[in-house]
Design an enzyme around this catalytic site. Sequence first.
Site, short mmCIF file in Angstrom:
data_model
loop_
_atom_site.label_atom_id
_atom_site.label_comp_id
_atom_site.label_asym_id
_atom_site.label_seq_id
_atom_site.Cartn_x
_atom_site.Cartn_y
_atom_site.Cartn_z
N GLY A 1 0.78 -1.23 0.00
CA GLY A 1 0.00 0.00 0.00
C GLY A 1 0.81 1.28 0.00
N SER A 2 2.07 1.21 -0.42
CA SER A 2 2.88 2.44 -0.42
C SER A 2 2.35 3.44 -1.45
CB SER A 2 4.36 2.13 -0.67
OG SER A 2 4.57 1.68 -1.99
N ASN A 3 1.77 2.95 -2.54
CA ASN A 3 1.19 3.89 -3.51
C ASN A 3 -0.06 4.56 -2.97
OD1 ASN A 3 2.64 4.08 -6.21
ND2 ASN A 3 2.72 1.89 -5.78
N LYS B 1 -7.80 -12.97 -11.42
CA LYS B 1 -8.74 -12.00 -12.01
C LYS B 1 -9.86 -11.65 -11.03
CE LYS B 1 -11.37 -15.61 -14.34
NZ LYS B 1 -11.89 -16.14 -15.60
N MET C 1 -3.09 -7.11 -7.75
CA MET C 1 -2.46 -8.12 -8.60
C MET C 1 -3.48 -9.03 -9.28
SD MET C 1 0.43 -6.88 -8.28
CE MET C 1 1.53 -8.00 -9.10
N ARG C 2 -4.54 -8.44 -9.79
CA ARG C 2 -5.56 -9.18 -10.53
C ARG C 2 -5.94 -8.41 -11.78
NH1 ARG C 2 -8.57 -13.18 -7.72
NH2 ARG C 2 -7.65 -13.39 -5.67
N ASN D 1 -4.36 2.50 -13.38
CA ASN D 1 -3.45 1.49 -12.84
C ASN D 1 -2.04 2.04 -12.83
OD1 ASN D 1 -2.54 -1.16 -12.03
ND2 ASN D 1 -1.86 -1.49 -14.13
N HIS E 1 1.90 0.67 -13.12
CA HIS E 1 2.65 -0.51 -13.52
C HIS E 1 4.14 -0.20 -13.47
CE1 HIS E 1 3.40 -4.34 -15.36
NE2 HIS E 1 4.25 -3.75 -16.17
C1 GAR Z 1 4.09 -1.43 -7.13
O1 GAR Z 1 5.43 -1.51 -7.51
C2 GAR Z 1 3.19 -1.47 -8.34
O2 GAR Z 1 3.72 -0.78 -9.42
C3 GAR Z 1 3.12 -2.93 -8.60
O3 GAR Z 1 2.98 -3.51 -7.33
C4 GAR Z 1 3.66 -2.68 -6.37
C5 GAR Z 1 2.69 -2.37 -5.26
O4 GAR Z 1 3.32 -1.65 -4.24
N1 GAR Z 1 2.00 -3.25 -9.45
C6 GAR Z 1 2.03 -4.22 -10.35
O5 GAR Z 1 2.99 -4.94 -10.55
C7 GAR Z 1 0.74 -4.38 -11.15
N2 GAR Z 1 0.93 -5.22 -12.27
P1 GAR Z 1 2.46 -0.97 -3.09
O6 GAR Z 1 1.48 -2.03 -2.55
O7 GAR Z 1 3.49 -0.60 -2.06
O8 GAR Z 1 1.74 0.22 -3.65
#
Ligand code: GAR
Length: 204
Positions: free
Chosen positions: A14-16, A67, A94-95, A111, A113
């Site tokens: 959840g850092s994003n 999914k 991740m779905r 999203n 990526h």
């Molecule tokens: C992030 O690096 C994001 O870009 C990636 O998962 C991580 C989640 O980090 N997303 C994917 O790979 C999607 N295909 P977070 O939970 O700390 O935000």
Amino acid sequence: MARLKLGVLGSGAGSNMQSIVDAIDAGTLDAEIRIVLADVQDAKILDRAKRRSIPCRYLDCAPWKTKLEGPAEDRCIEILRSAGVDTVVLAGFMRIVKPKLLAAFPNRVVNIHPAILPAFPGVHSWTQALDYGCKVAGVTVHFVDAGTDSGPILVQKTVPVMEDDTPDTLHARIQVQEHIAYPEALNIIATGKYRIEGRRVRIG
Ligand code: GAR
């Protein structure tokens, strides 16, 4: 423009989501997070939401592993709608999301990526970039369409790949840029100063 009403879907740390919360707190993003949903019961993203008193829930997506479809998708749409969400933010979710959710929030599912798309869609993109021998890597924020990591691009940022990088050090460098890129992309949506023309998002 009206303040964005975000629904965040995640699976991990959840850092994003945190970077979005921080931008809202700093007054650089006119938005509020109405609900956080995670498909992993003990995902840290839920702890982060609880700490901030943001409504959050575990979303059981069984029987599928990769999914969001069927009854779970219906439940997800219902929860997002009843929370008054207008923009769905996939933050480490991740779905694959399916057409029903996209139709419920047309051009309003975004999203992040960890790669410069269209290179390295899918999982562990930073490892793919490293193994390929790329000299730069990065992050893409894009609108979600029916494909995988294929929708119109809002923001991209690059990072250098260092000689001594491991997957973890490269991912950490990419994440620093992710935390800048997501609030920036949402701010473009919040201000409404963009239009989607085919694959291109014209900004300004
Ligand atoms: C992030 O690096 C994001 O870009 C990636 O998962 C991580 C989640 O980090 N997303 C994917 O790979 C999607 N295909 P977070 O939970 O700390 O935000």
